[in-house]
Design an enzyme around this catalytic site. Structure first.
Site: not given
Length: 394
Positions: A240, A291, A318
């Site tokens: 990631e 996010d 996220h």
């Protein structure tokens, strides 16, 4: 039914956790020798706080309608974000119907485009957008997931990000994502230590538990490729955010070069539909990880998710606690969620935004029943024990 209008918007800041989950005390795993782009400098290698990852603090945006209904949301933007909300964005919110969320987003984004486009400005826009969705849900007395079309599953399943995947398995999670500790500046010895940590965790958790490595923008293409191939032996599920968020070309090359069956994931520090369009059209990753507190809020996440779905990619946000839970339960291409283990030793499950929110749902045995989200808006309130400071007014 008469639609109320927004009477006031306020922006405050708070310290000590919450939206800024790096604002922690000494001894926390999240600050303990984690590979970063700054690790090329020895003096900033041991602690992420040493180079200022926690300087912003949490931004809290509150919106109030003229019928008394209130909504709020949080993000990481601190005092700078508060200035932007109070001095610039407020004009696009106050006096408008609580239902005018799409127009508000469009005006906030394009009015700030000359100095914004991502980062703190889009973080601030995200908080305003989320506060508007919270307000709309509370006015309609419906959870945000109902406003988004309703859930497509009865529960959410989670993997845990933290230093102890072995404990995450015991707590019922489907996988554990380790923070990579050593970057290229620490040479071959650092690479060996990364692999040794992965091997140790694989031995602890067995073959059927997901293990992933979060590289937090710290690697170059050569190192990331070598790490992926060597980690394949230990069943690494994905690698990631290896490279700079701006290196789309590097991500595309990495995805072509890693072992077959391993996934490339990124997007935590990407923003807006245009940034994710680059990732998807260039074939940079298998899973995008926006996010919602940083990428533009729910209004923009709807568009990002649709892009991912059209490209056959998964979207697993996220962190972001209830803000992503309400969205992901309505989308088939978001089949599982992340929770960041905010306990200092990663040994117990705390709310994602501890201690700032009250009634924040947490997974039990790695799962969260959708009934836990059946409250108006995002279903959470501000903790009155946390002291808010409003540095600017308008």
């Amino acid at each position: 039914m008469s639609v109320p209008k927004i009477k006031h918007i306020r922006a405050s800041v708070v310290r000590g956790g919450g939206g800024d989950y790096h604002d922690v005390e000494d001894g926390h795993w999240i600050d303990d020798h984690i590979a970063t782009p700054m690790a090329r400098y020895p003096e900033y290698r041991q602690s992420r706080r040493s180079f200022g990852i926690n300087v912003l603090g949490t931004l809290v945006v509150e919106v109030e309608a003229d019928d008394g209904t209130k909504g709020f949301a949080i993000t990481t933007a601190g005092e700078i974000g508060a200035f932007i909300v109070e001095k610039h964005l407020a004009r696009f919110i106050e006096g408008r119907p609580v239902t005018d969320i799409e127009r508000a987003w469009d005006q906030m984004y394009f009015s700030t485009q000359y100095y914004g486009r991502r980062g703190i400005v889009v973080n601030a826009i995200s908080a305003v957008d989320l506060a508007l969705w919270d307000l709309l849900g509370k006015w309609r007395e419906e959870p945000v997931h109902a406003l988004l079309g309703g859930p497509v599953r009865d529960e959410l399943v989670f993997y845990a990000t933290g230093a102890r995947p072995d404990l995450a398995k015991q707590l019922g999670f489907i996988g554990g994502k380790l923070p990579l500790q050593h970057g290229p500046a620490e040479g071959e010895e650092g690479l060996k230590q990364n692999l040794a940590k992965l091997e140790d965790m694989r031995n602890r958790v067995g073959d059927d538990f997901w293990l992933m490595y979060d590289c937090w923008m710290s690697l170059d293409l050569n190192y990331a490729t070598r790490l992926a191939h060597k980690a394949h032996e230990f069943g690494l599920k994905w690698i990631e955010e290896c490279l700079s968020p701006d290196d789309y070309w590097g991500y595309a090359e990495l995805r072509r070069n890693i072992p077959r069956g391993m996934l490339v994931t990124t997007g935590e520090h990407e923003a807006t539909r245009w940034g994710f369009r680059m990732l998807l059209e260039m074939g940079c990753c298998d899973i995008i990880q926006p996010d919602v507190n940083w990428c533009g809020g729910i209004t923009e996440l709807i568009k990002i998710s649709a892009l991912a779905d059209a490209h056959g990619a998964l979207m697993v946000p996220h962190g972001s606690g209830p803000y992503s839970y309400h969205f992901c339960c309505t989308r088939h291409n978001s089949p599982f969620n992340e929770i960041i283990m905010s306990a200092p030793k990663a040994d117990r499950v705390l709310p994602a935004f501890h201690p700032l929110l009250v009634n924040e749902p947490v997974p039990e045995n790695g799962r969260l029943k959708l009934s836990a989200l059946d409250k108006p808006g995002f279903g959470v309130e501000l903790n009155p024990a946390c002291t808010l400071h409003r540095p600017y007014t308008h």
